[in-house]
Scaffold this active site. Structure first.
Site, PDB file in Angstrom:
ATOM      1  N   CYS A  77       0.788  21.963   5.928  1.00 39.27           N
ATOM      2  CA  CYS A  77      -0.416  22.697   6.329  1.00 39.27           C
ATOM      3  C   CYS A  77      -0.523  22.733   7.850  1.00 39.27           C
ATOM      4  CB  CYS A  77      -1.664  22.062   5.741  1.00 39.27           C
ATOM      5  SG  CYS A  77      -3.189  22.910   6.251  1.00 39.27           S
ATOM      6  N   GLN A  92      -1.190  18.763  -5.675  1.00 38.57           N
ATOM      7  CA  GLN A  92      -0.775  18.519  -4.292  1.00 38.57           C
ATOM      8  C   GLN A  92      -1.852  17.752  -3.533  1.00 38.57           C
ATOM      9  OE1 GLN A  92      -0.668  21.329  -0.802  1.00 38.57           O
ATOM     10  NE2 GLN A  92       1.541  21.320  -1.224  1.00 38.57           N
ATOM     11  N   ARG A 130       1.326  34.294  -0.022  1.00 34.60           N
ATOM     12  CA  ARG A 130       0.400  35.382   0.302  1.00 34.60           C
ATOM     13  C   ARG A 130       0.695  36.676  -0.460  1.00 34.60           C
ATOM     14  NH1 ARG A 130       1.010  35.437   6.587  1.00 34.60           N
ATOM     15  NH2 ARG A 130       3.072  34.642   5.995  1.00 34.60           N
ATOM     16  N   HIS A 190       8.879  25.910   4.018  1.00 39.70           N
ATOM     17  CA  HIS A 190       8.391  27.145   4.636  1.00 39.70           C
ATOM     18  C   HIS A 190       9.180  27.335   5.926  1.00 39.70           C
ATOM     19  CE1 HIS A 190       4.961  30.056   5.522  1.00 39.70           C
ATOM     20  NE2 HIS A 190       5.720  30.083   6.596  1.00 39.70           N
ATOM     21  N   ASN A 250      10.496  29.352   1.148  1.00 40.60           N
ATOM     22  CA  ASN A 250       9.155  29.939   1.189  1.00 40.60           C
ATOM     23  C   ASN A 250       8.982  30.654   2.529  1.00 40.60           C
ATOM     24  OD1 ASN A 250       5.896  28.651   1.871  1.00 40.60           O
ATOM     25  ND2 ASN A 250       6.306  30.385   0.548  1.00 40.60           N
ATOM     26  N   GLY A 251       8.361  31.835   2.458  1.00 37.72           N
ATOM     27  CA  GLY A 251       8.054  32.570   3.679  1.00 37.72           C
ATOM     28  C   GLY A 251       8.569  33.990   3.640  1.00 37.72           C
ATOM     29  N   ASP A 252       7.655  34.962   3.687  1.00 39.08           N
ATOM     30  CA  ASP A 252       7.975  36.386   3.864  1.00 39.08           C
ATOM     31  C   ASP A 252       8.521  37.095   2.626  1.00 39.08           C
ATOM     32  OD1 ASP A 252       7.184  35.984   6.451  1.00 39.08           O
ATOM     33  OD2 ASP A 252       9.189  36.099   7.325  1.00 39.08           O
ATOM     34  N   PRO A 310       0.906  26.492  -3.139  1.00 37.78           N
ATOM     35  CA  PRO A 310      -0.466  25.997  -3.074  1.00 37.78           C
ATOM     36  C   PRO A 310      -1.180  26.618  -1.882  1.00 37.78           C
ATOM     37  CG  PRO A 310       1.056  24.330  -2.266  1.00 37.78           C
ATOM     38  CD  PRO A 310       1.895  25.462  -2.762  1.00 37.78           C
ATOM     39  N   LYS A 364       6.265  19.707   0.006  1.00 34.03           N
ATOM     40  CA  LYS A 364       6.237  21.017   0.678  1.00 34.03           C
ATOM     41  C   LYS A 364       6.088  20.757   2.168  1.00 34.03           C
ATOM     42  CE  LYS A 364       5.323  25.543   1.318  1.00 34.03           C
ATOM     43  NZ  LYS A 364       3.963  26.076   1.351  1.00 34.03           N
TER      44      LYS A 364
END
Length: 331
Positions: free
Chosen positions: A102, A72, A229, A171, A204-206, A18, A141
């Protein structure tokens, strides 16, 4: 097969993260078409839903082709989050998701999003109330912690599992890191491989390539990967990862015509969903990403973000497809 409630989402599902001002229905449409297994809406303010704020309510829009999908929500007040969860459930998604990740100041510094990582008992209580409120599966998340000194992600996972969440996406950064530095997947692996954890754990991440997806799948043992991203302007990443995991071979990247066609689909849906004026305005942030890497494209990008009618933009996209075929072939 990974399941969230009764929803089967694949042997090794790829989730679309999200993302505020990105993960709207038009963007989700092109990601689903290109292999995303589970997607979430942009995060939606609990207070906005309760007040029936137009911007928040519009984010509840979901379409059958997207399913399964999660809505979400975020907020810092337990009662508001409980009410918002009921409103989200009424929109008939498959999943209600809670944003505890967030990092943006206006959210986190008010105790919502990643801010609640500073008050784990409140996080647990809020989650428990939401699980009690809805009949749908609840997922979360989150991030590793507020900063390096407050990383208690294994404890967080156990507490949230105990009150009934059915999957957890992590993340691999702290709130303090924002999106800087390298995501620490070793901490995600600690959660996944802990003997007391039984729910699906998504990392999550990279993740920005099929090679990295395979490496992290094998190295950290997660149940699936959430991509954020890297999908912006490149929804093909989902199918590219799936193909690589299955065959060990890389798919050829999208052609210029592929890029133009997906941009056109995204634009058409944006205009259909928001109306011509707003749909065109919200589409402008995407053009640079869809045509990244094409030499001498800047004048066309300038035109794309300045044109004011759907028909003019469609004509320009057709011109781009013709003009850049030869150039793009040697990029």
């Amino acid at each position: 097969m990974v399941k969230i409630g009764n929803n089967e989402i694949g042997e090794f599902p790829l989730l679309l993260a999200p993302m505020e001002d990105v993960s709207d229905p038009p963007f989700r449409a092109v990601c689903k078409e290109n292999g995303a297994d589970l997607m979430y809406t942009e995060f939606i303010s609990a207070e906005g839903l309760i007040r029936d704020a137009e911007k928040s309510v519009q984010k509840l829009d979901i379409y059958d082709y997207e399913r399964p999908i999660g809505i979400q929500i975020f907020g810092d007040k337990i009662e508001s989050m409980r009410e918002a969860a009921a409103i989200a459930e009424a929109a008939q998604p498959e999943i209600v998701d809670i944003n505890y990740g967030c990092p943006v100041k206006k959210v986190a510094c008010k105790g919502a999003g990643a801010g609640i990582l500073l008050d784990i008992p409140k996080m647990q209580k809020m989650t428990e109330e939401i699980v009690k409120q809805v009949s749908l599966p609840v997922t979360v998340k989150t991030r590793l912690g507020w900063d390096d000194s407050t990383i208690k992600i294994v404890e967080v996972a156990k507490r949230l599992q105990d009150v009934g969440i059915q999957a957890l996406s992590i993340h691999g950064r702290t709130r303090q890191q924002m999106y800087k530095g390298v995501a620490d997947w070793t901490k995600i692996a600690e959660v996944k491989n802990h003997p007391d954890i039984h729910i699906p754990i998504f990392g999550n991440g990279d993740i920005d390539s099929p090679e990295k997806a395979l490496e992290y799948k094998n190295k950290y043992g997660v149940d699936g990967i959430m991509i954020g991203r890297a999908a912006i302007g490149y929804p093909w990443i989902f199918n590219e990862i799936k193909h690589y995991l299955k065959t060990g071979e890389k798919l050829e990247g999208p052609s210029l015509t592929d890029r133009v066609n997906v941009t056109r689909k995204h634009l058409d849906f944006s205009v259909e969903w928001k109306g011509e004026r707003q749909g065109i305005f919200e589409m402008r942030r995407h053009y640079t990403n869809y045509f990244r890497g094409i030499p001498n494209f800047k004048p066309y990008r300038t035109q794309l973000v300045n044109l004011e009618t759907h028909a003019e933009i469609v004509d320009l996209l057709e011109e781009i497809n013709e003009k850049f075929q030869e150039v793009y072939a040697v990029v």
